[in-house]
Write a protein that holds these residues in place. Structure first.
Motif, PDB file in Angstrom:
ATOM      1  N   ILE A 257      10.288  31.261 -33.874  1.00 45.03           N
ATOM      2  CA  ILE A 257      10.516  30.732 -35.213  1.00 45.03           C
ATOM      3  C   ILE A 257       9.171  30.398 -35.860  1.00 45.03           C
ATOM      4  O   ILE A 257       8.333  29.743 -35.260  1.00 45.03           O
ATOM      5  CB  ILE A 257      11.437  29.502 -35.173  1.00 45.03           C
ATOM      6  CG1 ILE A 257      12.827  29.940 -34.698  1.00 45.03           C
ATOM      7  CG2 ILE A 257      11.507  28.830 -36.534  1.00 45.03           C
ATOM      8  CD1 ILE A 257      13.770  28.809 -34.407  1.00 45.03           C
ATOM      9  N   GLY A 258       8.978  30.903 -37.054  1.00 45.60           N
ATOM     10  CA  GLY A 258       7.740  30.679 -37.786  1.00 45.60           C
ATOM     11  C   GLY A 258       7.307  31.933 -38.513  1.00 45.60           C
ATOM     12  O   GLY A 258       8.042  32.917 -38.602  1.00 45.60           O
ATOM     13  N   ARG A 259       6.106  31.890 -39.049  1.00 44.72           N
ATOM     14  CA  ARG A 259       5.545  33.018 -39.797  1.00 44.72           C
ATOM     15  C   ARG A 259       4.525  33.725 -38.917  1.00 44.72           C
ATOM     16  O   ARG A 259       3.689  33.078 -38.286  1.00 44.72           O
ATOM     17  CB  ARG A 259       4.892  32.541 -41.075  1.00 44.72           C
ATOM     18  CG  ARG A 259       4.379  33.676 -41.948  1.00 44.72           C
ATOM     19  CD  ARG A 259       3.866  33.132 -43.237  1.00 44.72           C
ATOM     20  NE  ARG A 259       4.761  32.027 -43.576  1.00 44.72           N
ATOM     21  CZ  ARG A 259       5.250  31.793 -44.770  1.00 44.72           C
ATOM     22  NH1 ARG A 259       4.913  32.511 -45.773  1.00 44.72           N
ATOM     23  NH2 ARG A 259       6.058  30.786 -44.990  1.00 44.72           N
ATOM     24  N   TRP A 260       4.566  35.045 -38.932  1.00 42.01           N
ATOM     25  CA  TRP A 260       3.688  35.870 -38.109  1.00 42.01           C
ATOM     26  C   TRP A 260       2.981  36.883 -38.986  1.00 42.01           C
ATOM     27  O   TRP A 260       3.574  37.449 -39.894  1.00 42.01           O
ATOM     28  CB  TRP A 260       4.499  36.601 -37.045  1.00 42.01           C
ATOM     29  CG  TRP A 260       5.225  35.686 -36.115  1.00 42.01           C
ATOM     30  CD1 TRP A 260       6.412  35.048 -36.347  1.00 42.01           C
ATOM     31  CD2 TRP A 260       4.816  35.288 -34.810  1.00 42.01           C
ATOM     32  NE1 TRP A 260       6.761  34.281 -35.266  1.00 42.01           N
ATOM     33  CE2 TRP A 260       5.796  34.417 -34.301  1.00 42.01           C
ATOM     34  CE3 TRP A 260       3.697  35.594 -34.025  1.00 42.01           C
ATOM     35  CZ2 TRP A 260       5.700  33.844 -33.041  1.00 42.01           C
ATOM     36  CZ3 TRP A 260       3.606  35.032 -32.763  1.00 42.01           C
ATOM     37  CH2 TRP A 260       4.594  34.161 -32.289  1.00 42.01           C
ATOM     38  N   ARG A 261       1.713  37.127 -38.699  1.00 43.54           N
ATOM     39  CA  ARG A 261       0.899  38.114 -39.429  1.00 43.54           C
ATOM     40  C   ARG A 261       0.940  39.422 -38.657  1.00 43.54           C
ATOM     41  O   ARG A 261       0.540  39.466 -37.493  1.00 43.54           O
ATOM     42  CB  ARG A 261      -0.531  37.582 -39.530  1.00 43.54           C
ATOM     43  CG  ARG A 261      -1.500  38.524 -40.187  1.00 43.54           C
ATOM     44  CD  ARG A 261      -1.307  38.509 -41.708  1.00 43.54           C
ATOM     45  NE  ARG A 261      -2.467  39.053 -42.360  1.00 43.54           N
ATOM     46  CZ  ARG A 261      -2.594  40.346 -42.674  1.00 43.54           C
ATOM     47  NH1 ARG A 261      -1.628  41.203 -42.426  1.00 43.54           N
ATOM     48  NH2 ARG A 261      -3.684  40.770 -43.260  1.00 43.54           N
ATOM     49  N   ILE A 262       1.458  40.468 -39.290  1.00 43.56           N
ATOM     50  CA  ILE A 262       1.519  41.788 -38.653  1.00 43.56           C
ATOM     51  C   ILE A 262       0.110  42.371 -38.698  1.00 43.56           C
ATOM     52  O   ILE A 262      -0.469  42.545 -39.772  1.00 43.56           O
ATOM     53  CB  ILE A 262       2.535  42.700 -39.356  1.00 43.56           C
ATOM     54  CG1 ILE A 262       3.938  42.074 -39.284  1.00 43.56           C
ATOM     55  CG2 ILE A 262       2.509  44.094 -38.731  1.00 43.56           C
ATOM     56  CD1 ILE A 262       4.978  42.740 -40.160  1.00 43.56           C
ATOM     57  N   ILE A 263      -0.436  42.689 -37.522  1.00 41.85           N
ATOM     58  CA  ILE A 263      -1.835  43.113 -37.440  1.00 41.85           C
ATOM     59  C   ILE A 263      -2.008  44.585 -37.093  1.00 41.85           C
ATOM     60  O   ILE A 263      -3.079  45.140 -37.316  1.00 41.85           O
ATOM     61  CB  ILE A 263      -2.619  42.245 -36.439  1.00 41.85           C
ATOM     62  CG1 ILE A 263      -1.972  42.289 -35.055  1.00 41.85           C
ATOM     63  CG2 ILE A 263      -2.725  40.813 -36.956  1.00 41.85           C
ATOM     64  CD1 ILE A 263      -2.798  41.654 -33.958  1.00 41.85           C
ATOM     65  N   GLU A 264      -0.983  45.227 -36.544  1.00 40.88           N
ATOM     66  CA  GLU A 264      -1.106  46.661 -36.238  1.00 40.88           C
ATOM     67  C   GLU A 264       0.265  47.291 -36.074  1.00 40.88           C
ATOM     68  O   GLU A 264       1.263  46.607 -35.886  1.00 40.88           O
ATOM     69  CB  GLU A 264      -1.967  46.903 -35.002  1.00 40.88           C
ATOM     70  CG  GLU A 264      -1.422  46.341 -33.717  1.00 40.88           C
ATOM     71  CD  GLU A 264      -2.376  46.546 -32.542  1.00 40.88           C
ATOM     72  OE1 GLU A 264      -1.982  47.274 -31.617  1.00 40.88           O
ATOM     73  OE2 GLU A 264      -3.474  45.971 -32.552  1.00 40.88           O
ATOM     74  N   ALA A 265       0.276  48.618 -36.159  1.00 40.89           N
ATOM     75  CA  ALA A 265       1.503  49.397 -36.002  1.00 40.89           C
ATOM     76  C   ALA A 265       1.146  50.748 -35.414  1.00 40.89           C
ATOM     77  O   ALA A 265       0.032  51.242 -35.604  1.00 40.89           O
ATOM     78  CB  ALA A 265       2.192  49.587 -37.354  1.00 40.89           C
ATOM     79  N   ASP A 266       2.101  51.331 -34.710  1.00 45.43           N
ATOM     80  CA  ASP A 266       1.834  52.641 -34.119  1.00 45.43           C
ATOM     81  C   ASP A 266       1.952  53.783 -35.133  1.00 45.43           C
ATOM     82  O   ASP A 266       1.386  54.846 -34.914  1.00 45.43           O
ATOM     83  CB  ASP A 266       2.719  52.897 -32.905  1.00 45.43           C
ATOM     84  CG  ASP A 266       4.208  52.948 -33.229  1.00 45.43           C
ATOM     85  OD1 ASP A 266       4.614  52.537 -34.333  1.00 45.43           O
ATOM     86  OD2 ASP A 266       4.982  53.393 -32.356  1.00 45.43           O
ATOM     87  N   LEU A 267       2.633  53.571 -36.254  1.00 49.48           N
ATOM     88  CA  LEU A 267       2.827  54.642 -37.247  1.00 49.48           C
ATOM     89  C   LEU A 267       1.916  54.536 -38.467  1.00 49.48           C
ATOM     90  O   LEU A 267       1.727  55.522 -39.172  1.00 49.48           O
ATOM     91  CB  LEU A 267       4.275  54.662 -37.739  1.00 49.48           C
ATOM     92  CG  LEU A 267       5.355  55.029 -36.738  1.00 49.48           C
ATOM     93  CD1 LEU A 267       6.722  55.021 -37.423  1.00 49.48           C
ATOM     94  CD2 LEU A 267       5.088  56.376 -36.098  1.00 49.48           C
ATOM     95  N   TRP A 268       1.410  53.345 -38.762  1.00 44.64           N
ATOM     96  CA  TRP A 268       0.657  53.133 -39.994  1.00 44.64           C
ATOM     97  C   TRP A 268      -0.659  52.434 -39.700  1.00 44.64           C
ATOM     98  O   TRP A 268      -0.754  51.634 -38.769  1.00 44.64           O
ATOM     99  CB  TRP A 268       1.468  52.283 -40.970  1.00 44.64           C
ATOM    100  CG  TRP A 268       2.826  52.842 -41.243  1.00 44.64           C
ATOM    101  CD1 TRP A 268       3.118  53.971 -41.954  1.00 44.64           C
ATOM    102  CD2 TRP A 268       4.081  52.318 -40.801  1.00 44.64           C
ATOM    103  NE1 TRP A 268       4.478  54.165 -41.990  1.00 44.64           N
ATOM    104  CE2 TRP A 268       5.098  53.164 -41.282  1.00 44.64           C
ATOM    105  CE3 TRP A 268       4.455  51.205 -40.055  1.00 44.64           C
ATOM    106  CZ2 TRP A 268       6.447  52.948 -41.052  1.00 44.64           C
ATOM    107  CZ3 TRP A 268       5.798  50.995 -39.807  1.00 44.64           C
ATOM    108  CH2 TRP A 268       6.773  51.853 -40.305  1.00 44.64           C
ATOM    109  N   ASP A 269      -1.667  52.673 -40.553  1.00 48.61           N
ATOM    110  CA  ASP A 269      -2.939  51.973 -40.391  1.00 48.61           C
ATOM    111  C   ASP A 269      -2.893  50.632 -41.126  1.00 48.61           C
ATOM    112  O   ASP A 269      -1.961  50.337 -41.865  1.00 48.61           O
ATOM    113  CB  ASP A 269      -4.115  52.832 -40.861  1.00 48.61           C
ATOM    114  CG  ASP A 269      -4.098  53.136 -42.360  1.00 48.61           C
ATOM    115  OD1 ASP A 269      -3.439  52.432 -43.151  1.00 48.61           O
ATOM    116  OD2 ASP A 269      -4.777  54.103 -42.755  1.00 48.61           O
TER     117      ASP A 269
END
Length: 132
Positions: free
Chosen positions: A10-22
């Motif tokens: 529970i909380g806010r998370w910063r998405i830092i990477e993905a396997d499909l997108w830069d």
């Protein structure tokens, strides 16, 4: 859905990477984030996607269905997020009849207590899904 008793996500998370997108695409419309609320609702925004989440909880994992807009097209899907040993989360994010991506996120520094509620009422300008 089961209440979030003891859910560590529970909380806010910063998405830092993905396997499909830069990273450039992830932050296209602003910082890529996922918010996991304590009220069975959340939000995710990355690239051109903005969507609301309906959540189910476990102690170190959440499952969700989502609906929103991506480049002004209505989209839906499902996914899950799992807490890793290093304190980050892995998010499996699937579009209905489409791509599946693995995203990695770290707790947002502004989410210091880890308990950010997400109102079921949308914030105008944040989620186009609800027609603000």
């Amino acid at each position: 859905m089961i209440a979030p008793a003891g859910c560590q996500l529970i909380g806010r998370w910063r998405i830092i990477e993905a396997d499909l997108w830069d990273r450039g695409y992830l932050d296209l419309g602003g910082p890529a984030t996922i918010t996991i609320g304590a009220d069975n609702h959340g939000e995710i925004a990355f690239g051109a996607l903005q969507a609301g989440l309906d959540l189910g909880y476990g102690p170190s994992m959440v499952f969700f269905t989502w609906a929103g807009f991506d480049e002004m097209d209505e989209v839906t899907g499902d996914g899950s997020a799992e807490l890793l040993d290093d304190g980050s989360i892995d998010i499996t994010f699937a579009y209905r009849n489409g791509d599946e991506a693995i995203l990695k996120a770290k707790r947002d520094p502004s989410s210091t207590d880890g308990v950010i509620g997400v109102s079921p009422e949308p914030r105008c300008g944040r989620l186009l899904l609800y027609g603000c």
